[in-house]
Design a protein around this motif. Structure first.
Motif, PDB file in Angstrom:
ATOM      1  N   GLU A 126       0.835  -1.202   0.000  1.00  0.00           N
ATOM      2  CA  GLU A 126       0.000   0.000   0.000  1.00  0.00           C
ATOM      3  C   GLU A 126       0.869   1.251   0.000  1.00  0.00           C
ATOM      4  N   LYS A 127       1.965   1.178   0.751  1.00  0.00           N
ATOM      5  CA  LYS A 127       2.869   2.323   0.828  1.00  0.00           C
ATOM      6  C   LYS A 127       3.484   2.597  -0.554  1.00  0.00           C
ATOM      7  N   ILE A 128       3.867   1.517  -1.215  1.00  0.00           N
ATOM      8  CA  ILE A 128       4.443   1.669  -2.553  1.00  0.00           C
ATOM      9  C   ILE A 128       3.428   2.317  -3.482  1.00  0.00           C
ATOM     10  N   LEU A 129       2.186   1.793  -3.449  1.00  0.00           N
ATOM     11  CA  LEU A 129       1.154   2.320  -4.342  1.00  0.00           C
ATOM     12  C   LEU A 129       0.836   3.777  -4.014  1.00  0.00           C
ATOM     13  N   ALA A 130       0.901   4.107  -2.715  1.00  0.00           N
ATOM     14  CA  ALA A 130       0.585   5.480  -2.316  1.00  0.00           C
ATOM     15  C   ALA A 130       1.589   6.476  -2.906  1.00  0.00           C
ATOM     16  N   HIS A 131       2.805   6.007  -3.133  1.00  0.00           N
ATOM     17  CA  HIS A 131       3.837   6.899  -3.677  1.00  0.00           C
ATOM     18  C   HIS A 131       3.750   7.045  -5.189  1.00  0.00           C
ATOM     19  N   ILE A 132       2.949   6.180  -5.779  1.00  0.00           N
ATOM     20  CA  ILE A 132       2.845   6.217  -7.231  1.00  0.00           C
ATOM     21  C   ILE A 132       1.707   7.160  -7.614  1.00  0.00           C
ATOM     22  N   TRP A 189       7.179   2.208 -12.579  1.00  0.00           N
ATOM     23  CA  TRP A 189       5.937   2.854 -13.003  1.00  0.00           C
ATOM     24  C   TRP A 189       6.228   4.017 -13.951  1.00  0.00           C
ATOM     25  N   GLN A 190       7.214   4.819 -13.573  1.00  0.00           N
ATOM     26  CA  GLN A 190       7.524   5.984 -14.409  1.00  0.00           C
ATOM     27  C   GLN A 190       8.028   5.586 -15.793  1.00  0.00           C
ATOM     28  N   ASN A 191       8.704   4.433 -15.828  1.00  0.00           N
ATOM     29  CA  ASN A 191       9.299   4.027 -17.112  1.00  0.00           C
ATOM     30  C   ASN A 191       8.468   2.985 -17.841  1.00  0.00           C
ATOM     31  N   PHE A 240       0.341  -4.100 -16.050  1.00  0.00           N
ATOM     32  CA  PHE A 240       1.096  -2.996 -15.465  1.00  0.00           C
ATOM     33  C   PHE A 240       1.654  -2.087 -16.561  1.00  0.00           C
ATOM     34  N   ARG A 241       2.193  -2.693 -17.610  1.00  0.00           N
ATOM     35  CA  ARG A 241       2.760  -1.876 -18.682  1.00  0.00           C
ATOM     36  C   ARG A 241       1.683  -1.080 -19.398  1.00  0.00           C
ATOM     37  N   ALA A 242       0.456  -1.609 -19.358  1.00  0.00           N
ATOM     38  CA  ALA A 242      -0.647  -0.900 -19.994  1.00  0.00           C
ATOM     39  C   ALA A 242      -1.226   0.176 -19.073  1.00  0.00           C
ATOM     40  N   GLY A 243      -0.640   0.318 -17.873  1.00  0.00           N
ATOM     41  CA  GLY A 243      -1.081   1.408 -16.993  1.00  0.00           C
ATOM     42  C   GLY A 243      -1.927   0.968 -15.822  1.00  0.00           C
TER      43      GLY A 243
END
Lengths: 355, 196
Positions: A76-82, B57-59, B12-15
């Motif tokens: 959840e923490k990881i997702l919160a940062h995204i 995620w960013q890449n 994931f790659r599709a967003g």
């Protein structure tokens, strides 16, 4: 009884073996039974076995001590940062490419309109409009991280493990009920002696008339098996189609996929805490219906919606071991004079309660 | 790799952020276990994992299909930890430490071994393993604990395949000597007992 791996002659043979590694990492009771038997059969290999275990533990080292909940919190923490909303920022050259493509398309249309008749375009669109041949098969992939109930058109149910895939015919017109499985599934099959139910996997084919059993055959794993909970099934290794093996209640057949060695044995009764659906009993005696629903919800990972207050006085007596999921629900509803429907992968119970 | 990982990776790659979440949850323990091997603080490892997923995620638009998500993530984490250590000026020439502390309490009964035997054995192998260079130990770990192939290990450790084969060969041959010595000792003890 025959057990494979008798050819192990070095510690490396153990370390390179998937079954051995799985055993030392996961330490499941069923594997323990297996290795206990193995050691009894090959006492001269005990020394090698012990060295292999010790070496593996040293290589593994200190293990991470995180509970499932802690891992979920970290996630959840990881997702919160995204960042949540995102815009796809395409590099400029990509826009350029699109613009070029659009320009070419425009030119082509102009050329088409200019040189030939509109009719040609009409023919073109007509072709596209033709109906796509109806897809008769449905594929369910379970990537949810949990087990998933799949309800088949004939009323049978499959509890599909995560990472597994099931393909089945949308309509049961033929005189066979055929499904294709990759991975693991627990099958509860509606009885129908006229239409056999067949499960195909890479290595084993299982044929039944109506019963419950579990099939496991991940392509990545070196062993595939079929475990029977109720009734009778016939299992045929793909490589020896003329040698069907008949299994009955509490029997299991496993196949070592590299060597094609087939082992049939009794299922060792699991410990009380076992939560796998093959070992679970669905026998009830004046059990409050909400309790039964709670058990079904957790075993099948399928939400059941009902008015807890209303059903608190309802009880059910009987055994529901060898019937599919929806049949279990139907039988309970029958005794408590209720109805149910399955919408959006959840069960909704309509009831007036019991007095 | 499981087909399931494959599907999640594509999503994931599709967003699909949740798909990345499922992968994070699935591999969290494995990543932390691996990260801790480099003798860095637990909190640092967790930060690196956080950083790893954020960067994935960013890449995501530049990321390709992968044969194995596990190996992709391990490789990514190793990179982030190396970055951290460099910023701390703790590494030079890309040489990383490798932790050799062993499991404290092993349930020997479950593993079908007598406690005493297991303690002695792990101690001997432990001592032997501690003498190996960090890279050989890391290769052993990735090969046997993480079940990666040699090409995958090469990618994770950022060396060529031949080096990985060499690391494994050297490490195993040293261990093999140890295994043989142990077998020999057991036989001696066995005879001794019989003679007495």
């Amino acid at each position: 009884m025959h057990l494979p791996f008798e050819n192990f002659s070095t510690v490396e043979d153990f370390l390179e073996n998937d079954a051995f590694r799985t055993w030392v990492t996961k330490r499941r009771p069923e594997d323990q039974v297996y290795w206990q038997q193995w050691l009894a059969q090959y006492p001269e290999k005990r020394d090698l076995y012990e060295q292999a275990v010790a070496t593996f533990l040293v290589i593994q080292g200190k293990q991470v001590d995180l509970s499932d909940q802690q891992v979920r919190d970290r996630k959840e923490k990881i997702l919160a940062h995204i960042p949540d909303s995102f815009t796809v920022i395409k590099p400029l050259w990509q826009w350029g490419r699109w613009a070029a493509a659009a320009a070419v398309a425009g030119l082509l249309i102009w050329w088409q309109l200019g040189n030939s008749t509109i009719q040609q375009l009409a023919i073109f669109t007509k072709k596209v409009d033709q109906p796509v041949p109806q897809n008769l098969w449905k594929t369910v992939k379970n990537g949810t991280g949990q087990s998933l109930v799949v309800l088949l058109p004939d009323g049978s149910s499959v509890l599909l493990s995560t990472g597994s895939q099931l393909r089945y015919a949308k309509q049961t017109t033929s005189n066979l009920r055929e499904v294709y499985l990759q991975g693991e599934g627990f099958f509860e099959v509606t009885k129908n002696p006229v239409k056999p139910f067949i499960v195909y996997t890479t290595n084993l084919t299982t044929k039944v008339l109506g019963t419950s059993f579990q099939v496991r055959s991940f392509d990545k794993e070196t062993a595939a098996y079929v475990k029977v909970k109720t009734g009778k099934v016939s299992v045929t290794p793909v490589d020896s189609p003329d040698k069907p093996v008949l299994l009955t209640k509490n029997e299991q057949l496993s196949l070592e996929t590299r060597t094609d060695k087939v082992v049939k044995r009794a299922i060792i009764p699991a410990k009380e805490t076992s939560s796998t659906i093959v070992d679970q009993q669905f026998s009830f005696e004046f059990t409050p219906v909400p309790d039964i629903f709670a058990q079904l919800e957790s075993s099948y990972n399928m939400p059941i919606r009902y008015d807890r207050q209303l059903l608190s006085n309802c009880t059910f007596t009987g055994q529901l071991n060898d019937v599919p999921f929806s049949e279990k629900i139907r039988l309970i509803c029958l005794t408590i004079e209720s109805t149910f429907e399955i919408v959006d992968n959840q069960v909704i119970i309509h009831s007036h309660g019991c007095h | 790799m499981t087909s399931d990982d494959h599907v999640l990776w594509q999503l994931f790659r599709a967003g699909d952020k949740q798909a990345l979440g499922v992968l994070a949850e699935r591999y969290y323990r494995a990543l932390k276990h691996y990260g801790l091997k480099f003798m860095v603080d637990g909190a640092v490892v967790e930060d690196c994992i956080q950083e790893l997923f954020l960067q994935l995620w960013q890449n995501r638009l530049q990321i390709n299909e992968t044969e194995s998500v596990r190996h992709y993530l391990l490789k990514g984490l190793r990179h982030h930890i190396l970055q951290h250590l460099r910023s701390q000026k703790r590494v030079q020439y890309d040489e990383l430490d490798w932790d050799t502390s062993v499991v404290a309490d092993v349930d020997s009964e479950t593993l079908l071994i007598r406690q005493e035997t297991l303690v002695n054995l792990t101690k001997t192998i432990q001592d032997q393993l501690a003498l190996l260079p960090a890279r050989e130990r890391e290769a052993l770990y990735l090969r046997f604990y993480e079940d990666l192939s040699i090409p995958e290990i090469a990618e994770v450790m950022n060396v060529n395949r031949q080096s990985v084969s060499n690391f494994l060969q050297k490490a195993l041959s040293k261990l093999r000597n140890q295994w043989l010595v142990h077998a020999f000792l057991t036989i001696c003890i066995f005879f001794q007992k019989n003679l007495l």
